[in-house]
Write a protein that holds these residues in place. Sequence first.
Motif, PDB file in Angstrom:
ATOM      1  N   LEU A 103      -6.299  83.488 -20.562  1.00  0.00           N
ATOM      2  CA  LEU A 103      -7.281  83.829 -21.585  1.00  0.00           C
ATOM      3  C   LEU A 103      -8.176  84.926 -21.026  1.00  0.00           C
ATOM      4  CD1 LEU A 103      -8.658  80.398 -22.927  1.00  0.00           C
ATOM      5  CD2 LEU A 103      -7.069  81.948 -24.046  1.00  0.00           C
ATOM      6  N   PRO A 104      -8.582  85.857 -21.889  1.00  0.00           N
ATOM      7  CA  PRO A 104      -9.505  86.882 -21.392  1.00  0.00           C
ATOM      8  C   PRO A 104     -10.884  86.277 -21.137  1.00  0.00           C
ATOM      9  CG  PRO A 104      -9.163  87.136 -23.750  1.00  0.00           C
ATOM     10  CD  PRO A 104      -8.231  86.046 -23.286  1.00  0.00           C
ATOM     11  N   PRO A 105     -11.591  86.774 -20.141  1.00  0.00           N
ATOM     12  CA  PRO A 105     -12.939  86.262 -19.894  1.00  0.00           C
ATOM     13  C   PRO A 105     -13.850  86.613 -21.071  1.00  0.00           C
ATOM     14  CG  PRO A 105     -12.326  87.904 -18.242  1.00  0.00           C
ATOM     15  CD  PRO A 105     -11.197  87.791 -19.201  1.00  0.00           C
ATOM     16  N   ARG A 106     -14.835  85.769 -21.295  1.00  0.00           N
ATOM     17  CA  ARG A 106     -15.820  86.052 -22.336  1.00  0.00           C
ATOM     18  C   ARG A 106     -17.136  85.416 -21.941  1.00  0.00           C
ATOM     19  NH1 ARG A 106     -14.714  82.250 -27.619  1.00  0.00           N
ATOM     20  NH2 ARG A 106     -15.349  80.306 -26.656  1.00  0.00           N
ATOM     21  N   ASP A 107     -18.199  85.901 -22.513  1.00  0.00           N
ATOM     22  CA  ASP A 107     -19.516  85.329 -22.260  1.00  0.00           C
ATOM     23  C   ASP A 107     -19.651  84.108 -23.153  1.00  0.00           C
ATOM     24  OD1 ASP A 107     -22.280  84.670 -22.386  1.00  0.00           O
ATOM     25  OD2 ASP A 107     -22.757  86.682 -21.664  1.00  0.00           O
ATOM     26  N   ALA A 111     -20.630  83.526 -27.178  1.00  0.00           N
ATOM     27  CA  ALA A 111     -19.647  82.883 -28.050  1.00  0.00           C
ATOM     28  C   ALA A 111     -20.257  81.686 -28.777  1.00  0.00           C
ATOM     29  CB  ALA A 111     -18.433  82.446 -27.244  1.00  0.00           C
ATOM     30  N   LEU A 112     -21.126  80.942 -28.117  1.00  0.00           N
ATOM     31  CA  LEU A 112     -21.807  79.824 -28.756  1.00  0.00           C
ATOM     32  C   LEU A 112     -22.721  80.303 -29.887  1.00  0.00           C
ATOM     33  CD1 LEU A 112     -22.724  77.569 -25.707  1.00  0.00           C
ATOM     34  CD2 LEU A 112     -21.112  77.030 -27.534  1.00  0.00           C
ATOM     35  N   LEU A 113     -23.379  81.410 -29.676  1.00  0.00           N
ATOM     36  CA  LEU A 113     -24.264  81.938 -30.708  1.00  0.00           C
ATOM     37  C   LEU A 113     -23.479  82.454 -31.913  1.00  0.00           C
ATOM     38  CD1 LEU A 113     -26.817  83.890 -28.501  1.00  0.00           C
ATOM     39  CD2 LEU A 113     -27.212  81.760 -29.746  1.00  0.00           C
TER      40      LEU A 113
END
Length: 115
Positions: A103-107, A111-113
């Motif tokens: 999976l690509p990294p993400r913040d 993502a929660l917001l």
Amino acid sequence: MRKYPTPDQVRLREDLAGPVTGSSSLSRDGTTLDASLRPLADVLSDAPTPCPVLAWLRRSPAARLLGQLVAAPDELDHPALEALPQGHATTYVRSLLTTAGLLPPRDENIALLVN
């Protein structure tokens, strides 16, 4: 100097590649390791002490979730994980898949917001 796998690492690779009673494997057909999941198998089997990984595969809710995702025909991606109940197991599996490069990294805070 060539590094040879320990017997526990060999056992772990075998457990990941095929059906093992009570554990999640990285095999879509129950007999062979899915080539797309090799990076994940490498991350798990390269643990300095494979025994905790073997125990994790047999007992962890996250390992069971991983097994369900591997068996499902859907692709492993962030939206597929977002469709699941968001608990510790889902968070751990997402982190594991990101570490393995599947999976690509993400913040995660952003993502929660957004979600």
